[in-house]
Scaffold this motif. Sequence first.
Motif, PDB file in Angstrom:
ATOM      1  N   GLU A  36       0.748  -1.193  -0.171  1.00 47.80           N
ATOM      2  CA  GLU A  36      -0.084  -0.054   0.158  1.00 47.80           C
ATOM      3  C   GLU A  36       0.721   1.458   0.031  1.00 47.80           C
ATOM      4  OE1 GLU A  36      -2.888  -0.017   3.151  1.00 47.80           O
ATOM      5  OE2 GLU A  36      -3.483  -2.361   2.700  1.00 47.80           O
ATOM      6  N   ALA A  37       2.186   1.272   0.546  1.00 51.85           N
ATOM      7  CA  ALA A  37       2.983   2.203   0.789  1.00 51.85           C
ATOM      8  C   ALA A  37       3.284   2.467  -0.750  1.00 51.85           C
ATOM      9  CB  ALA A  37       4.138   2.000   1.729  1.00 51.85           C
ATOM     10  N   ALA A  38       3.626   1.612  -1.552  1.00 55.81           N
ATOM     11  CA  ALA A  38       4.218   1.758  -2.941  1.00 55.81           C
ATOM     12  C   ALA A  38       3.192   2.697  -3.735  1.00 55.81           C
ATOM     13  CB  ALA A  38       4.722   0.368  -3.491  1.00 55.81           C
ATOM     14  N   LEU A  39       1.826   2.292  -3.575  1.00 56.57           N
ATOM     15  CA  LEU A  39       0.764   2.820  -4.282  1.00 56.57           C
ATOM     16  C   LEU A  39       0.556   4.101  -3.928  1.00 56.57           C
ATOM     17  CD1 LEU A  39      -1.934   0.136  -4.695  1.00 56.57           C
ATOM     18  CD2 LEU A  39      -0.068   0.627  -6.290  1.00 56.57           C
ATOM     19  N   ALA A  40       0.915   4.434  -2.390  1.00 58.44           N
ATOM     20  CA  ALA A  40       0.676   5.877  -1.858  1.00 58.44           C
ATOM     21  C   ALA A  40       1.712   6.837  -2.523  1.00 58.44           C
ATOM     22  CB  ALA A  40       0.687   5.890  -0.519  1.00 58.44           C
ATOM     23  N   GLY A  41       2.999   6.198  -2.688  1.00 62.09           N
ATOM     24  CA  GLY A  41       4.164   7.125  -3.044  1.00 62.09           C
ATOM     25  C   GLY A  41       3.929   7.285  -4.630  1.00 62.09           C
ATOM     26  N   LEU A  42       3.295   6.403  -5.319  1.00 61.74           N
ATOM     27  CA  LEU A  42       2.942   6.693  -6.652  1.00 61.74           C
ATOM     28  C   LEU A  42       1.958   7.660  -7.116  1.00 61.74           C
ATOM     29  CD1 LEU A  42       3.745   5.411  -9.801  1.00 61.74           C
ATOM     30  CD2 LEU A  42       1.985   3.830  -9.235  1.00 61.74           C
ATOM     31  N   ILE A  43       0.831   7.532  -6.066  1.00 60.83           N
ATOM     32  CA  ILE A  43       0.061   8.877  -6.281  1.00 60.83           C
ATOM     33  C   ILE A  43       0.398  10.102  -6.029  1.00 60.83           C
ATOM     34  CG2 ILE A  43      -2.390   9.667  -5.565  1.00 60.83           C
ATOM     35  CD1 ILE A  43      -3.436   6.795  -5.214  1.00 60.83           C
ATOM     36  N   GLY A  44       1.443  10.112  -5.015  1.00 61.47           N
ATOM     37  CA  GLY A  44       2.198  11.414  -4.684  1.00 61.47           C
ATOM     38  C   GLY A  44       3.160  11.722  -5.262  1.00 61.47           C
ATOM     39  N   ASP A  45       3.604  10.974  -6.342  1.00 62.32           N
ATOM     40  CA  ASP A  45       4.670  11.548  -7.000  1.00 62.32           C
ATOM     41  C   ASP A  45       4.254  12.582  -7.964  1.00 62.32           C
ATOM     42  OD1 ASP A  45       6.723  11.616  -8.881  1.00 62.32           O
ATOM     43  OD2 ASP A  45       7.187   9.554  -8.769  1.00 62.32           O
ATOM     44  N   PRO A  46       4.687  13.657  -8.183  1.00 63.37           N
ATOM     45  CA  PRO A  46       4.504  14.949  -9.349  1.00 63.37           C
ATOM     46  C   PRO A  46       4.574  14.223 -10.691  1.00 63.37           C
ATOM     47  CG  PRO A  46       6.003  15.811  -7.437  1.00 63.37           C
ATOM     48  CD  PRO A  46       5.834  14.082  -7.317  1.00 63.37           C
ATOM     49  N   ARG A  47       5.529  13.435 -10.926  1.00 68.45           N
ATOM     50  CA  ARG A  47       5.756  13.064 -12.295  1.00 68.45           C
ATOM     51  C   ARG A  47       4.390  12.192 -12.813  1.00 68.45           C
ATOM     52  NH1 ARG A  47      11.365  10.142 -12.073  1.00 68.45           N
ATOM     53  NH2 ARG A  47      10.284   9.460 -10.137  1.00 68.45           N
ATOM     54  N   ALA A  48       3.515  11.604 -11.865  1.00 68.56           N
ATOM     55  CA  ALA A  48       2.514  10.494 -12.398  1.00 68.56           C
ATOM     56  C   ALA A  48       1.043  11.468 -12.461  1.00 68.56           C
ATOM     57  CB  ALA A  48       2.209   9.439 -11.249  1.00 68.56           C
ATOM     58  N   VAL A  49       1.053  12.845 -12.434  1.00 69.66           N
ATOM     59  CA  VAL A  49       0.046  13.761 -12.272  1.00 69.66           C
ATOM     60  C   VAL A  49      -0.814  13.159 -13.733  1.00 69.66           C
ATOM     61  CG1 VAL A  49      -1.077  16.008 -12.633  1.00 69.66           C
ATOM     62  CG2 VAL A  49       0.925  15.439 -11.293  1.00 69.66           C
ATOM     63  N   GLY A  50      -0.265  13.182 -14.889  1.00 73.61           N
ATOM     64  CA  GLY A  50      -0.911  12.793 -16.149  1.00 73.61           C
ATOM     65  C   GLY A  50      -1.129  11.720 -16.283  1.00 73.61           C
ATOM     66  N   LEU A  51      -1.035  10.646 -15.340  1.00 76.34           N
ATOM     67  CA  LEU A  51      -1.630   9.260 -15.798  1.00 76.34           C
ATOM     68  C   LEU A  51      -3.060   9.001 -15.304  1.00 76.34           C
ATOM     69  CD1 LEU A  51       1.368   7.322 -14.532  1.00 76.34           C
ATOM     70  CD2 LEU A  51       1.010   8.080 -16.669  1.00 76.34           C
ATOM     71  N   GLY A  52      -3.854   9.987 -14.801  1.00 74.82           N
ATOM     72  CA  GLY A  52      -5.162  10.228 -14.312  1.00 74.82           C
ATOM     73  C   GLY A  52      -5.126   8.814 -13.170  1.00 74.82           C
ATOM     74  N   LEU A  53      -4.439   8.649 -12.256  1.00 71.28           N
ATOM     75  CA  LEU A  53      -4.537   7.628 -11.026  1.00 71.28           C
ATOM     76  C   LEU A  53      -5.552   8.005 -10.166  1.00 71.28           C
ATOM     77  CD1 LEU A  53      -0.780   6.976 -10.640  1.00 71.28           C
ATOM     78  CD2 LEU A  53      -2.380   5.700 -12.437  1.00 71.28           C
ATOM     79  N   GLN A  54      -6.241   7.097  -9.673  1.00 72.64           N
ATOM     80  CA  GLN A  54      -7.271   7.229  -8.628  1.00 72.64           C
ATOM     81  C   GLN A  54      -7.495   6.099  -7.758  1.00 72.64           C
ATOM     82  OE1 GLN A  54     -11.038   8.271 -10.202  1.00 72.64           O
ATOM     83  NE2 GLN A  54     -12.169   8.204  -8.370  1.00 72.64           N
ATOM     84  N   ARG A  55      -7.504   6.093  -6.565  1.00 75.46           N
ATOM     85  CA  ARG A  55      -7.457   4.961  -5.637  1.00 75.46           C
ATOM     86  C   ARG A  55      -8.622   4.576  -5.244  1.00 75.46           C
ATOM     87  NH1 ARG A  55      -2.914   4.530  -0.958  1.00 75.46           N
ATOM     88  NH2 ARG A  55      -2.944   2.397  -0.627  1.00 75.46           N
ATOM     89  N   ILE A  56      -9.117   3.200  -5.591  1.00 75.59           N
ATOM     90  CA  ILE A  56     -10.556   2.878  -5.316  1.00 75.59           C
ATOM     91  C   ILE A  56     -10.562   1.887  -4.237  1.00 75.59           C
ATOM     92  CG2 ILE A  56     -11.291   3.339  -7.847  1.00 75.59           C
ATOM     93  CD1 ILE A  56     -10.884   0.262  -8.323  1.00 75.59           C
TER      94      ILE A  56
END
Length: 695
Positions: free
Chosen positions: A511-531
């Motif tokens: 879960e920490a890896a997913l949280a870090g991915l969402i918080g990464d500024p470089r991943a803003v354009g990926l349209g990630l959403q945690r369900i």
Amino acid sequence: MLDALVVAGQTTESELISIVWADPSFVAATITRLLDLALAWESPEGLRPLTGVADSMLGGGEAGVSGLRPRSPGRRDPVALEPVVAALPPEARALLDHVVANGGTAKPGTARIGLRPEDTETPAELLIAHRLLLPGGSLQPGLLMVPGEVGLVLRNGRTTTTPIDEPPPVAAEARSPRLAQGAAVGAATDVVRRMETLLEWWGVRPAAALRTTGLGVRELKATATYLQVSDTVAALLVEVAAEAGLLGTRADSDGNPVWVPTEQFDLWRELPTAEKWSVIARAWLTSARLPSLVGERGPDQKPWNALTPELSASGMPEAKAMALAALAELPEGHGLAAGTGLPSLVARLAWERPRRPRTRPDLVAWAITEAAVIGVTGADVLAPFGRALVTGDDPAPELAALLPPPVDHVLIQADLTAVAPGPLEPDLARRLNQVADIESHGAATVYRFTPDSVRRGLDVGWTGAELQAFLLAASRTPVPQPLSYLIDDVVRSFGRLRVGVASSFIRSEDEAALAGLIGDPRAVGLGLQRIAPTVLVSNVPIDVLLPRLRDLGVAPVVEGPDGVVRVGAAEPLRARSPRTRDSADPARAAARQSAHVVTAVSNLREGDAAARNRPASASAPGGGVLSALREAIERRGVVLIGFTDNQGVVSERAVAPLAVEGGRLTARDQDAEADDPDAERTYAVHRISRVVPVA
């Protein structure tokens, strides 16, 4: 009149007045009209039809053709013909009448030609002997024909058996003005309401279009069921909407063509009812579409579909305009008589336009039926606003004066219904249609509230509080408690399930890896959403998401639908090898170019050789051999032709040209006897070198 001119040939206005069964002033006015149209002209020898008019006068009496043949070149005096015809035996007279009534031509059969009247044995031989039946010659090979002067004698000097200047009356009967006007106004408001309902429905549920841009049978039946009308009326509404520019095609999200309202519809539905109807009626009046044929089978035994390009007829606008103009000529308050009205209307239009196609009765019948559906007529009586439409005036003021004023309120009742005591204002009606279903139409429209209708309003953005406030403001009666409970129940269950769009997902037990991915500024354009704690979704396709994640420094793997990880080398992509074109092969391109040049040079040389071998055409009055021959045929004159025979010998002959067809001249030798059967001969036009008129 034109047919009489063809029968008479070269004639005068006074002679036409004598052989046409009409008032002399009518004949004189029609002659002027024919001269203005260049269908007749005044030659030095007299009034005569334009060349080619006789060939176009086909058909029978229903097409304005008398059935008489043109008068013969050596026409006989009617004074001398009358005693000959009067002295015929009954059998011969009956045979002659039968031939004239059936086109003026007959087969000789076993009848002998060239006998004297006293030597004849059959009625046909007697008619031939008296020259009441003449050989057709090259114009009518193998046939006998009755010359025009004989036909005129049989009809007492007239070309027709009835007057031609008396239009057939239209059978009409008086109708109640209140009944007729009420029917027309009701139909007009109904067609506006149904068309608006249809287009709003197709705005949220587009109708699939066929590959031919038409409307499928299933879509048409669904439309008819939704509007509670027949398939024919539904087809009429769809066709008129397209003609008015309110309906068009576009591609849906999958790229398939669909029928949807146009931007013009948004402007149209804001207009008052009378102006809405005016747009519809004008589009219908000028439309060439044939919605009444929808569902019928064409020549290929396939059913006609609505909105297909082929479903039109150029004569339909004229049929509508003429039918409505005939109704406008009826006395005030009169409409077509039951049973006999429509046939008499068809007969009247046939008198005005005799040379229209055989489909005219169907076109007129469809025009009258569609006019009643659109609201132009009521009980087969032209409405006042329909009369303005026919004359080209604006029908909206006439219709607006007959419509009741719009109301701005409804009466909500305890049985979950709302009654509109008249036509609602457009905005109120549109908003009420979003949250209620129409249960019945008429002077007072009844709306019913159901869970589905309330949910439909919530789907378009209403909230429970907004809906309650709208009903309270629109109703002159308090909002009943059952309706409030219905709205609260629907609002309570609305939105329990939520649907979104995702193209790919990311799953991890860390879960920490997913949280870090969402918080990464470089991943803003990926349209990630945690369900879920261990699941992310993305609106980016997987083939784009994988390289982007690898760029972020993670090492994702692909998971299949069954949860199994897919690893291994991907298959390389390949495209089909293009075909070798001539431009890529210099040798083949050069060979093709040489072949084109050789073919072009060969064609040019063959044309030059043919031109050298073609006999030269000497100049002739009128601009050439053909012009001079046609001029001689029209003037029934004699010309001196120079022609080359099969042995190459050039000779001259005085002939009376009869016809030029298929590159051959049919002419009669000027020096031949009147009863010589071989006097008519044919000449190849390209062998005629000169044409000189003989005075």
